[in-house]
Design a protein around this motif. Structure first.
Motif, PDB file in Angstrom:
ATOM      1  N   THR A  42     -12.167 -27.871 -48.955  1.00 33.76           N
ATOM      2  CA  THR A  42     -12.603 -27.645 -50.324  1.00 33.76           C
ATOM      3  C   THR A  42     -13.901 -28.428 -50.546  1.00 33.76           C
ATOM      4  N   THR A  43     -14.640 -28.077 -51.570  1.00 25.42           N
ATOM      5  CA  THR A  43     -15.917 -28.756 -51.822  1.00 25.42           C
ATOM      6  C   THR A  43     -15.726 -30.233 -52.133  1.00 25.42           C
ATOM      7  N   ASP A  44     -14.560 -30.610 -52.667  1.00 25.22           N
ATOM      8  CA  ASP A  44     -14.297 -32.003 -53.044  1.00 25.22           C
ATOM      9  C   ASP A  44     -13.266 -32.675 -52.131  1.00 25.22           C
ATOM     10  N   ALA A  45     -13.102 -32.188 -50.929  1.00 28.71           N
ATOM     11  CA  ALA A  45     -12.077 -32.679 -50.007  1.00 28.71           C
ATOM     12  C   ALA A  45     -12.286 -34.148 -49.642  1.00 28.71           C
ATOM     13  N   LEU A  46     -11.201 -34.754 -49.161  1.00 24.37           N
ATOM     14  CA  LEU A  46     -11.209 -36.125 -48.667  1.00 24.37           C
ATOM     15  C   LEU A  46     -10.720 -36.114 -47.222  1.00 24.37           C
ATOM     16  N   VAL A  47     -11.456 -36.794 -46.331  1.00 22.77           N
ATOM     17  CA  VAL A  47     -11.020 -36.978 -44.951  1.00 22.77           C
ATOM     18  C   VAL A  47     -10.948 -38.469 -44.684  1.00 22.77           C
ATOM     19  N   ASP A  48      -9.802 -38.896 -44.147  1.00 20.94           N
ATOM     20  CA  ASP A  48      -9.562 -40.298 -43.795  1.00 20.94           C
ATOM     21  C   ASP A  48      -9.204 -40.338 -42.315  1.00 20.94           C
ATOM     22  N   TYR A  49     -10.179 -40.679 -41.478  1.00 23.21           N
ATOM     23  CA  TYR A  49      -9.965 -40.740 -40.031  1.00 23.21           C
ATOM     24  C   TYR A  49      -9.452 -42.102 -39.565  1.00 23.21           C
ATOM     25  N   GLY A  50      -9.229 -43.035 -40.488  1.00 21.37           N
ATOM     26  CA  GLY A  50      -8.676 -44.329 -40.106  1.00 21.37           C
ATOM     27  C   GLY A  50      -9.358 -45.474 -40.818  1.00 21.37           C
ATOM     28  N   PRO A  51      -8.753 -46.678 -40.711  1.00 21.98           N
ATOM     29  CA  PRO A  51      -9.253 -47.830 -41.472  1.00 21.98           C
ATOM     30  C   PRO A  51     -10.628 -48.326 -41.038  1.00 21.98           C
ATOM     31  N   ASP A  52     -11.060 -47.985 -39.844  1.00 22.11           N
ATOM     32  CA  ASP A  52     -12.374 -48.433 -39.380  1.00 22.11           C
ATOM     33  C   ASP A  52     -13.462 -47.391 -39.561  1.00 22.11           C
ATOM     34  N   ALA A  53     -13.121 -46.276 -40.202  1.00 26.29           N
ATOM     35  CA  ALA A  53     -14.095 -45.217 -40.480  1.00 26.29           C
ATOM     36  C   ALA A  53     -14.178 -45.035 -41.994  1.00 26.29           C
ATOM     37  N   PRO A  54     -15.369 -44.876 -42.535  1.00 23.57           N
ATOM     38  CA  PRO A  54     -15.459 -44.654 -43.986  1.00 23.57           C
ATOM     39  C   PRO A  54     -14.841 -43.314 -44.364  1.00 23.57           C
ATOM     40  N   ASP A  55     -14.142 -43.292 -45.503  1.00 18.11           N
ATOM     41  CA  ASP A  55     -13.609 -42.025 -46.002  1.00 18.11           C
ATOM     42  C   ASP A  55     -14.765 -41.068 -46.254  1.00 18.11           C
ATOM     43  N   LEU A  56     -14.521 -39.808 -45.988  1.00 14.49           N
ATOM     44  CA  LEU A  56     -15.520 -38.768 -46.225  1.00 14.49           C
ATOM     45  C   LEU A  56     -15.115 -38.009 -47.478  1.00 14.49           C
ATOM     46  N   HIS A  57     -15.999 -37.971 -48.455  1.00 13.94           N
ATOM     47  CA  HIS A  57     -15.725 -37.320 -49.736  1.00 13.94           C
ATOM     48  C   HIS A  57     -16.620 -36.092 -49.881  1.00 13.94           C
ATOM     49  N   GLY A  58     -16.014 -34.922 -49.879  1.00 15.08           N
ATOM     50  CA  GLY A  58     -16.749 -33.694 -50.104  1.00 15.08           C
ATOM     51  C   GLY A  58     -17.137 -32.982 -48.825  1.00 15.08           C
ATOM     52  N   ARG A  59     -17.246 -31.676 -48.942  1.00  8.68           N
ATOM     53  CA  ARG A  59     -17.544 -30.813 -47.795  1.00  8.68           C
ATOM     54  C   ARG A  59     -18.845 -31.201 -47.099  1.00  8.68           C
ATOM     55  N   GLU A  60     -19.878 -31.539 -47.863  1.00  5.24           N
ATOM     56  CA  GLU A  60     -21.165 -31.865 -47.245  1.00  5.24           C
ATOM     57  C   GLU A  60     -21.102 -33.170 -46.472  1.00  5.24           C
ATOM     58  N   ALA A  61     -20.370 -34.159 -46.967  1.00  2.00           N
ATOM     59  CA  ALA A  61     -20.199 -35.409 -46.219  1.00  2.00           C
ATOM     60  C   ALA A  61     -19.399 -35.169 -44.945  1.00  2.00           C
ATOM     61  N   ILE A  62     -18.401 -34.297 -45.019  1.00  2.00           N
ATOM     62  CA  ILE A  62     -17.607 -33.942 -43.840  1.00  2.00           C
ATOM     63  C   ILE A  62     -18.499 -33.254 -42.813  1.00  2.00           C
ATOM     64  N   ARG A  63     -19.282 -32.290 -43.269  1.00  2.00           N
ATOM     65  CA  ARG A  63     -20.189 -31.567 -42.377  1.00  2.00           C
ATOM     66  C   ARG A  63     -21.140 -32.550 -41.670  1.00  2.00           C
ATOM     67  N   ALA A  64     -21.740 -33.447 -42.421  1.00  2.00           N
ATOM     68  CA  ALA A  64     -22.707 -34.396 -41.851  1.00  2.00           C
ATOM     69  C   ALA A  64     -22.049 -35.338 -40.850  1.00  2.00           C
ATOM     70  N   ALA A  65     -20.868 -35.848 -41.184  1.00  2.00           N
ATOM     71  CA  ALA A  65     -20.188 -36.785 -40.286  1.00  2.00           C
ATOM     72  C   ALA A  65     -19.727 -36.095 -39.004  1.00  2.00           C
ATOM     73  N   VAL A  66     -19.182 -34.895 -39.125  1.00  2.00           N
ATOM     74  CA  VAL A  66     -18.741 -34.157 -37.937  1.00  2.00           C
ATOM     75  C   VAL A  66     -19.955 -33.809 -37.062  1.00  2.00           C
ATOM     76  N   ALA A  67     -21.031 -33.355 -37.681  1.00  2.00           N
ATOM     77  CA  ALA A  67     -22.239 -33.024 -36.914  1.00  2.00           C
ATOM     78  C   ALA A  67     -22.769 -34.246 -36.177  1.00  2.00           C
ATOM     79  N   LYS A  68     -22.798 -35.373 -36.850  1.00  2.00           N
ATOM     80  CA  LYS A  68     -23.295 -36.604 -36.217  1.00  2.00           C
ATOM     81  C   LYS A  68     -22.390 -37.020 -35.059  1.00  2.00           C
ATOM     82  N   GLY A  69     -21.080 -37.002 -35.271  1.00  2.00           N
ATOM     83  CA  GLY A  69     -20.149 -37.377 -34.207  1.00  2.00           C
ATOM     84  C   GLY A  69     -20.266 -36.469 -32.997  1.00  2.00           C
TER      85      GLY A  69
END
Length: 155
Positions: A42-69
């Motif tokens: 969803t456009t406002d989704a939350l992804v929590d990959y663990g305590p040592d990774a910053p939470d990702l808020h929103g589709r665009e932040a998810i896209r950017a973090a996945v692309a970078k990884g």
């Protein structure tokens, strides 16, 4: 009787569609398709990959973090999910599934392995079911790129 059958069929279709989203996440991640991964949220989704990774808020932040990884950390990945459990609640759903994930690192570190669970919240949208929240919880890991993970909650 007919209404009950229709409700059961609708629930089966919803469960299959949600499982397809979970499988698509793994498929697109492993194929290095960050745009397709992000479109599952969803456009406002939350992804929590663990305590040592910053939470990702929103589709665009998810896209950017996945692309970078995928561009900087992972040379290859292989995600396998099983034992998908889905609870439907109208236009919302929750799920948990088991995960085995293998990671080859660009920096040449030993391949990382993760035995874990994905915990999801889903929302039905006009485009179909989308992930509103994903939380990764680990049961064990070998040479994984994070030292700490959320535990699975084993008693």
């Amino acid at each position: 009787m007919q209404d009950d059958l229709a409700a059961r069929l609708a629930a089966m279709e919803d469960r299959a569609a949600i499982a397809d989203v979970i499988h698509a996440y793994c498929w697109h991640f492993d194929r290095n398709e960050p745009d397709a991964v992000a479109d599952l949220f969803t456009t406002d989704a939350l992804v929590d990959y663990g305590p040592d990774a910053p939470d990702l808020h929103g589709r665009e932040a998810i896209r950017a973090a996945v692309a970078k990884g995928l561009a900087e950390t992972f040379a290859a990945t292989s995600h396998h999910v099983s034992n998908i459990r889905i609870t439907l609640d109208g236009e919302r759903a929750t799920s948990a599934c088991l995960l085995y994930a293998w990671h080859r690192y660009r920096a040449g570190a030993p391949d990382g392995e993760l035995w874990a669970q994905y915990h999801h919240r889903f929302v039905r949208t006009p485009e179909g079911w989308r992930i509103a929240e994903l939380v990764l919880k680990a049961a064990g890991m070998t040479h994984f790129h994070r030292a700490r993970m959320h535990p699975i909650g084993r008693l």
